[in-house]
Design an enzyme around this catalytic site. Sequence first.
Site, PDB file in Angstrom:
ATOM      1  N   SER A   1       0.813  -1.210   0.000  1.00 22.98           N
ATOM      2  CA  SER A   1       0.000   0.000   0.000  1.00 22.98           C
ATOM      3  C   SER A   1       0.847   1.261   0.000  1.00 22.98           C
ATOM      4  CB  SER A   1      -0.912   0.007   1.235  1.00 22.98           C
ATOM      5  OG  SER A   1      -1.589   1.245   1.364  1.00 22.98           O
TER       6      SER A   1
ATOM      7  N   LYS B   1      -8.612  -0.473  -9.207  1.00 22.42           N
ATOM      8  CA  LYS B   1      -9.296  -1.035  -8.044  1.00 22.42           C
ATOM      9  C   LYS B   1     -10.415  -0.103  -7.578  1.00 22.42           C
ATOM     10  CE  LYS B   1      -8.279  -2.815  -3.389  1.00 22.42           C
ATOM     11  NZ  LYS B   1      -9.046  -1.874  -2.555  1.00 22.42           N
TER      12      LYS B   1
ATOM     13  N   ASP C   1     -12.342  -8.113  -4.342  1.00 25.22           N
ATOM     14  CA  ASP C   1     -12.175  -8.092  -2.892  1.00 25.22           C
ATOM     15  C   ASP C   1     -13.422  -7.491  -2.249  1.00 25.22           C
ATOM     16  OD1 ASP C   1     -12.100  -5.271  -2.512  1.00 25.22           O
ATOM     17  OD2 ASP C   1      -9.931  -5.197  -2.450  1.00 25.22           O
TER      18      ASP C   1
END
Length: 399
Positions: free
Chosen positions: A136, A271, A326
């Site tokens: 991250s 994402k 996710d």
Amino acid sequence: MTDANTPPPAHFSDHQALIYAAGAFRGERPALTTDLANLEVRAAEKLDGAALGYIVPSAGSGSTARANVAAFERWRIVPRMLRDHARRDLSATVLGSELPAPVLLGPVGVQRLAHPEGELATARAAAALGLPYVHSTQASHSIEEAAEASGPGPRWYQLYWPRDPELCVSLLRRARAAGYTHLVITLDTTMLGWRPADLDRGYLPFLQGEGIANYTSDPVFRRRLEKESGAPDADPGTAGLLFADVFPNTGLSWDELPFIREHWDGPVVLKGIQCVPDAELAVEHGMDGIVVSNHGGRQIDGAIASLDALPAIAEAVGDRTTVLFDSGVRTGADVFKALALGADAVLLGRPYLYGLALAGRAGVEHVLRCLLAELDLTLGNAGYRSHRELTPEALWHTA
């Protein structure tokens, strides 16, 4: 809990046999629970208030996080009988990477809140099983430190696209130089969502200099910091305020994606996709993949569950781009369902962080081995030899 150096078994479900054997012949029980859905409760008993408030809760009332879990409950697995599954294969190829299973460790920030070793422990655990670790931007350890911990393990870099273009290029160059092969751009956090658990404590780790190691180790950021404060090693509060100035990037648009292609020569994944029109736009703009994700419910209260969004998106673009998933994944059975509904692979989030909180690297490995064992067993018991055989027909949707 197996030793950190134990290699992955031929069948991931062999992990189950090892646990039973340890109990039967040595009287040993696992140090951590194998009930992955119960990890949050166990981790909550160990985390302090600040860490608990940041890691566990979601945006607003938490309805999106609850919806994520409820969506998995609505899909039920339909087992098939008398289908040879003696030899099973969980291997996967994801955007050119050969993986032992269709699972990645998704990007989770500020991991030192869970354990002092933070991302370093996670990267080592991922490497031990050959699973990709996604680092991250909001990490407690730098790009280079996490890469060193990962060693030969596969690693991807997640970008929170900063408002400063020079800083963005610097982060991308550092990641590429440190051996990160794939780029994951998070689209759904151009500013923080409404998070009452943090707000009620008046706590945001970044403003205290935590979770910004990629920034404070960056030459461009440090020059900015020196200009603002007169010293590149300013106090954490000053660094946190400068971070707060470059992090929000509400002006991002699809038209800016060519900038990334100019400065990153590997696969690019977007994402935060939650609808077919955005998935189509990702394909039109030449992206290599998408992650169907609502940020684990941390950004918008009352948003659509990611699993509810997945089937239509996979149907629309699954033959033209890689579809990852996710949000709400807790167990191996959850992974089974996401794969059956069209995901090529799944990114795991909070569960491995709970393992990190409970036992560091060994805790992360325990969670991963249990998840893969349950996925392996679920496949076999449902009558499949590989996740590649799964289709929506493997599931039944309840009202």
